[in-house]
Design a protein around this motif. Sequence first.
Motif, PDB file in Angstrom:
ATOM      1  N   THR A 194       0.821  -1.218   0.000  1.00  0.00           N
ATOM      2  CA  THR A 194       0.000   0.000   0.000  1.00  0.00           C
ATOM      3  C   THR A 194       0.855   1.268   0.000  1.00  0.00           C
ATOM      4  O   THR A 194       0.451   2.281  -0.557  1.00  0.00           O
ATOM      5  N   PHE A 197       1.711   2.497  -3.663  1.00  0.00           N
ATOM      6  CA  PHE A 197       0.700   2.914  -4.638  1.00  0.00           C
ATOM      7  C   PHE A 197       0.620   4.431  -4.696  1.00  0.00           C
ATOM      8  O   PHE A 197       0.471   5.100  -3.684  1.00  0.00           O
ATOM      9  N   ASP A 198       0.683   4.974  -5.902  1.00  0.00           N
ATOM     10  CA  ASP A 198       0.756   6.421  -6.098  1.00  0.00           C
ATOM     11  C   ASP A 198      -0.125   6.780  -7.291  1.00  0.00           C
ATOM     12  O   ASP A 198       0.323   6.808  -8.433  1.00  0.00           O
ATOM     13  N   LEU A 199      -1.383   7.059  -7.032  1.00  0.00           N
ATOM     14  CA  LEU A 199      -2.336   7.344  -8.107  1.00  0.00           C
ATOM     15  C   LEU A 199      -1.977   8.626  -8.852  1.00  0.00           C
ATOM     16  O   LEU A 199      -2.128   8.706 -10.075  1.00  0.00           O
ATOM     17  N   SER A 225       3.054 -10.341  -9.290  1.00  0.00           N
ATOM     18  CA  SER A 225       2.112  -9.347  -8.777  1.00  0.00           C
ATOM     19  C   SER A 225       1.292  -9.888  -7.613  1.00  0.00           C
ATOM     20  O   SER A 225       0.540 -10.854  -7.785  1.00  0.00           O
ATOM     21  N   TYR A 228      -2.782  -7.207  -4.032  1.00  0.00           N
ATOM     22  CA  TYR A 228      -2.997  -5.765  -3.881  1.00  0.00           C
ATOM     23  C   TYR A 228      -2.618  -5.023  -5.165  1.00  0.00           C
ATOM     24  O   TYR A 228      -3.290  -4.062  -5.560  1.00  0.00           O
ATOM     25  N   ALA A 229      -1.545  -5.465  -5.829  1.00  0.00           N
ATOM     26  CA  ALA A 229      -1.133  -4.826  -7.084  1.00  0.00           C
ATOM     27  C   ALA A 229      -2.212  -4.979  -8.147  1.00  0.00           C
ATOM     28  O   ALA A 229      -2.437  -4.073  -8.961  1.00  0.00           O
ATOM     29  N   CYS A 232      -4.834  -2.396  -7.535  1.00  0.00           N
ATOM     30  CA  CYS A 232      -4.350  -1.095  -8.007  1.00  0.00           C
ATOM     31  C   CYS A 232      -4.453  -1.002  -9.529  1.00  0.00           C
ATOM     32  O   CYS A 232      -4.782   0.057 -10.080  1.00  0.00           O
ATOM     33  N   TRP A 233      -4.165  -2.109 -10.204  1.00  0.00           N
ATOM     34  CA  TRP A 233      -4.240  -2.129 -11.660  1.00  0.00           C
ATOM     35  C   TRP A 233      -5.657  -1.830 -12.141  1.00  0.00           C
ATOM     36  O   TRP A 233      -5.859  -1.103 -13.116  1.00  0.00           O
ATOM     37  N   ILE A 235      -7.741   0.089 -10.815  1.00  0.00           N
ATOM     38  CA  ILE A 235      -7.950   1.528 -10.655  1.00  0.00           C
ATOM     39  C   ILE A 235      -7.241   2.303 -11.760  1.00  0.00           C
ATOM     40  O   ILE A 235      -7.809   3.207 -12.378  1.00  0.00           O
ATOM     41  N   VAL A 236      -5.996   1.919 -12.038  1.00  0.00           N
ATOM     42  CA  VAL A 236      -5.155   2.664 -12.987  1.00  0.00           C
ATOM     43  C   VAL A 236      -5.590   2.457 -14.428  1.00  0.00           C
ATOM     44  O   VAL A 236      -5.528   3.381 -15.250  1.00  0.00           O
TER      45      VAL A 236
END
Length: 285
Positions: A194, A197-199, A225, A228-229, A232-233, A235-236
Amino acid sequence: MTIPVCDSPEEFISSEPMSSSAVDLPFEALVFILSRLDTKTLLSASRVCKRWNEASKEKRIHGVVFLRELLDGKNVTLPDFMIHQIYKLKKFNIPESLELLLEYSHFRRAEFSRFPDPDAVIRSEAESRVAFWMGTDSVGRPVILVRPRLHLPQKKNPTLLFALDLFEQACEIVYRKSGISELVVVLDFEGFSTQNFDLTFARTFVSWSRKYFKNLLGASYSIRSPSYALVCWRIVRVFIPAVTLKKIFILKPHEWQPFMLKHFDPSQLPRVYGGNSAKLDKLVV
């Protein structure tokens, strides 16, 4: 063609064998040299011989030369490899290329001005090994290995400046190295959590890479991966255009190592990836 693991774009470029005779230079090398000339000198060079005349008629040569002179008239200086990158991105359209080059010059100046000593920032990021050149894949494309676990969100985000520098290095390789038009990015998410992660970074990076470098990415492979990664993916990925999504491969735990061995020579991989590169063993720790 397999190129040894390299620490800089100069090592990729210098690995290209060159003829001792200027007349017998490989055609791509001749095009590169002629593109460095001004208009008057290019005209003279075109009269040397039939082969030089053919090379001088290459659309990309005249575009780079003409755009460089237009930029000079506006007191803007950019390296030829970036002029070529934007010119190719805009499908050799001079007016559109000039407009985007002026925009890129302003963007680049703003990015570098965020830090009192941008060169020191780039060196520091390079020494952290958050990302580095990892040789080539099986078809000779240069590879950048990225380790997101070494990135920590910061207000000024030095990793963005480092990423810009890496992409400019990639443009130089593509411009100067015969037969290469794309790069490959390998993202190793081992240890990602966590705190990494840098949105803001992700959105900003996708924005400018899409605008100035979208034709440069050949493929991106995400390996090791954690769950959690993958969250995040999801989201990105909403910020990434569909054409780029087709080049991105999120490899499952049971498939990433066989996949890497299929697309890379073992000499271009560390042992943890199934390869045998002693040099990479020391870097991927």
